[in-house]
Design an enzyme around this catalytic site. Structure first.
Site, mmCIF file in Angstrom:
data_model
loop_
_atom_site.group_PDB
_atom_site.id
_atom_site.type_symbol
_atom_site.label_atom_id
_atom_site.label_comp_id
_atom_site.label_asym_id
_atom_site.label_seq_id
_atom_site.Cartn_x
_atom_site.Cartn_y
_atom_site.Cartn_z
ATOM 1 N N LYS A 1 -5.264 32.166 64.578
ATOM 2 C CA LYS A 1 -3.909 32.463 64.099
ATOM 3 C C LYS A 1 -3.114 31.194 63.913
ATOM 4 O O LYS A 1 -2.278 31.090 63.036
ATOM 5 C CB LYS A 1 -3.165 33.293 65.154
ATOM 6 C CG LYS A 1 -3.383 34.765 65.066
ATOM 7 C CD LYS A 1 -2.507 35.441 66.107
ATOM 8 C CE LYS A 1 -3.343 35.986 67.231
ATOM 9 N NZ LYS A 1 -3.211 35.294 68.492
ATOM 10 N N LYS B 1 -6.525 22.615 72.181
ATOM 11 C CA LYS B 1 -5.112 22.879 71.887
ATOM 12 C C LYS B 1 -4.228 21.707 72.310
ATOM 13 O O LYS B 1 -3.224 21.440 71.666
ATOM 14 C CB LYS B 1 -4.645 24.182 72.541
ATOM 15 C CG LYS B 1 -5.216 25.424 71.835
ATOM 16 C CD LYS B 1 -4.417 26.687 72.082
ATOM 17 C CE LYS B 1 -4.948 27.815 71.212
ATOM 18 N NZ LYS B 1 -4.242 29.071 71.377
ATOM 19 N N LYS C 1 -13.572 27.978 64.617
ATOM 20 C CA LYS C 1 -13.323 29.420 64.685
ATOM 21 C C LYS C 1 -12.029 29.776 63.951
ATOM 22 O O LYS C 1 -11.093 28.980 63.938
ATOM 23 C CB LYS C 1 -13.297 29.905 66.140
ATOM 24 C CG LYS C 1 -11.962 29.793 66.821
ATOM 25 C CD LYS C 1 -11.850 30.785 67.971
ATOM 26 C CE LYS C 1 -10.412 30.871 68.467
ATOM 27 N NZ LYS C 1 -9.569 31.787 67.725
HETATM 28 P P1 ATP Z 1 -4.377 31.348 68.645
HETATM 29 O O1 ATP Z 1 -4.781 30.374 67.572
HETATM 30 O O2 ATP Z 1 -2.885 31.499 68.772
HETATM 31 O O3 ATP Z 1 -5.058 31.069 69.964
HETATM 32 P P2 ATP Z 1 -6.357 33.376 68.112
HETATM 33 O O4 ATP Z 1 -6.697 33.710 66.712
HETATM 34 O O5 ATP Z 1 -7.319 32.530 68.870
HETATM 35 O O6 ATP Z 1 -4.884 32.759 68.120
HETATM 36 P P3 ATP Z 1 -5.901 35.044 70.438
HETATM 37 O O7 ATP Z 1 -4.650 35.828 70.557
HETATM 38 O O8 ATP Z 1 -5.998 33.764 71.196
HETATM 39 O O9 ATP Z 1 -6.154 34.759 68.869
HETATM 40 O O10 ATP Z 1 -7.148 35.959 70.808
HETATM 41 C C1 ATP Z 1 -7.091 37.381 70.738
HETATM 42 C C2 ATP Z 1 -8.484 37.969 70.775
HETATM 43 O O11 ATP Z 1 -9.159 37.707 69.533
HETATM 44 C C3 ATP Z 1 -9.387 37.384 71.871
HETATM 45 O O12 ATP Z 1 -10.195 38.440 72.390
HETATM 46 C C4 ATP Z 1 -10.243 36.392 71.136
HETATM 47 O O13 ATP Z 1 -11.490 36.165 71.765
HETATM 48 C C5 ATP Z 1 -10.407 37.089 69.796
HETATM 49 N N1 ATP Z 1 -10.646 36.113 68.732
HETATM 50 C C6 ATP Z 1 -9.820 35.105 68.367
HETATM 51 N N2 ATP Z 1 -10.332 34.420 67.341
HETATM 52 C C7 ATP Z 1 -11.532 35.006 67.055
HETATM 53 C C8 ATP Z 1 -12.547 34.740 66.080
HETATM 54 N N3 ATP Z 1 -12.420 33.737 65.221
HETATM 55 N N4 ATP Z 1 -13.646 35.550 66.057
HETATM 56 C C9 ATP Z 1 -13.768 36.576 66.932
HETATM 57 N N5 ATP Z 1 -12.844 36.866 67.877
HETATM 58 C C10 ATP Z 1 -11.742 36.102 67.938
HETATM 59 MG MG MG Z 2 -6.866 31.901 70.831
#
Ligand code: ATP
Ligand code: MG
Length: 328
Positions: free
Chosen positions: A196, A112, A193
């Protein structure tokens, strides 16, 4: 005392199917076996700049999605992190027992911060705040996606270090990963991965995407140079589509193999799209219902806050006492 479960999602964008399969689906499945607390972690979201008006709206949207995905507010607490001041308060105390080298090693910090012109200190401190979120409620189990395993390991290290410096204080939490869908990859870049905060137009299927958009994104997913599914030498894009199908439908590997071996990619994608859409539609219908009554959502958040606030206060008082800080 019943074992507590704690987990959170950042209101940093549109929740996607990776968040659902890695986190929310499992929260809903296990919530009744524990005392469960699910948190909209807005203080985490601001570790990278968020437009204030959008953030405000995303907090409510995320809360409604928790419920739409099956979190039962009669049983589980749904809270907003910034409403509970003890998260930030405990984070400071834990910061003071955390070696900086532990934080600089975190892969999420490296990834990040590489995308930022100036790196806010919050991005480095992120895992300490996450440890505070969990330890504040003495949670025994933390259901997350695989990308959070390293942060969970750090939370355990911080808890153990605090306990050895100041005496037994914190429950050392266990990580709970889903067996399938723990790491859903970007549809456009299956070596990264799904996130968001990623910007590619076809990167993620949002839980609230219009159905046609969701279908199009899946039909455009990156595969590989084979024409059809070959189980033994499957590229990451194809493996990702099959993982999405298996996780949504709770399909075991032999069944999926029978269903997909030799199938052309166009047909594979159609099947995956139908599965995803069938699971998304009821979530979207519940979401619309929930957001048509904003008083209901406020009520759930307030009731949850009142339920968990005494736990948070009690932990911080205990920690202050252990550290020799001022208490009455
Ligand atoms: P950001 O990009 O803002 O970090 P994010 O998609 O990584 O967003 P988070 O809010 O950081 O989402 O994570 C929320 C939950 O979703 C956590 O438990 C994380 O492990 C899970 N998670 C995030 N991305 C994935 C993915 N690609 N596959 C499975 N689980 C995920
Ligand atoms: Mg995340």
């Amino acid at each position: 005392m019943r074992v507590r479960v704690f987990s959170g999602v950042q209101p940093s964008g549109n929740l996607h199917i990776g968040n659902y399969l890695g986190a929310l689906k499992n929260w809903a499945a296990i919530q009744r076996n524990y005392e469960s607390i699910f948190c909209i972690v807005d203080l985490h979201a601001i570790t990278v700049y968020q437009n204030p008006a959008e953030l405000k709206q995303k907090i409510r949207e995320t809360a409604a999605l928790f419920l739409a995905c099956g979190i039962d507010p009669e049983h589980s607490s749904v809270i907003v992190q910034s409403q509970v001041p003890e998260h930030a308060e405990l984070a400071w105390m834990l910061t003071c027992v955390t070696p900086i080298g532990w934080l600089e090693r975190m892969t999420q910090f490296k990834a990040k911060s590489a995308a930022q012109e100036t790196i806010g200190d919050g991005l480095l401190q992120y895992p300490v705040l996450m440890a505070a979120d969990i330890l504040l409620y003495q949670a025994g189990i933390v259901p997350v996606g695989d990308d959070q395993s390293q942060h969970l390991e750090l939370a355990r290290d911080i808890a153990q270090r605090f306990n050895s410096l100041y005496g037994e204080t914190f429950v050392v939490p266990e990580t709970k990963l889903p067996t399938v869908g723990a790491r859903i990859m970007g549809l456009d870049e299956p070596d990264k991965k799904m996130s968001k905060s990623a910007t590619g137009a076809n990167h993620a299927v949002g839980l609230l995407d219009p159905i046609d958009t969701a279908r199009k994104k899946i039909m455009r997913a990156t595969t590989d140079s084979h024409p059809a599914v070959t189980w033994e030498s499957m590229g990451p894009g194809v493996a990702n589509l099959i993982a999405i199908y298996r996780a949504f439908g709770e399909v075991d590997e032999p069944t999926a193999r029978q269903e997909f071996e030799g199938l052309r990619y166009g047909d594979l994608k159609k099947k995956v799209a139908e599965m995803v859409i069938a699971k998304m539609e009821p979530i979207q219908a519940r979401f619309r219902e929930l957001t048509s009554d904003s008083g209901y959502l406020d009520g759930v958040l307030q009731q949850s806050f009142e339920r968990i606030s005494p736990i948070a206060k009690q932990t911080v008082e205990m920690v202050k006492g252990r550290m020799g800080l001022y208490t009455k």
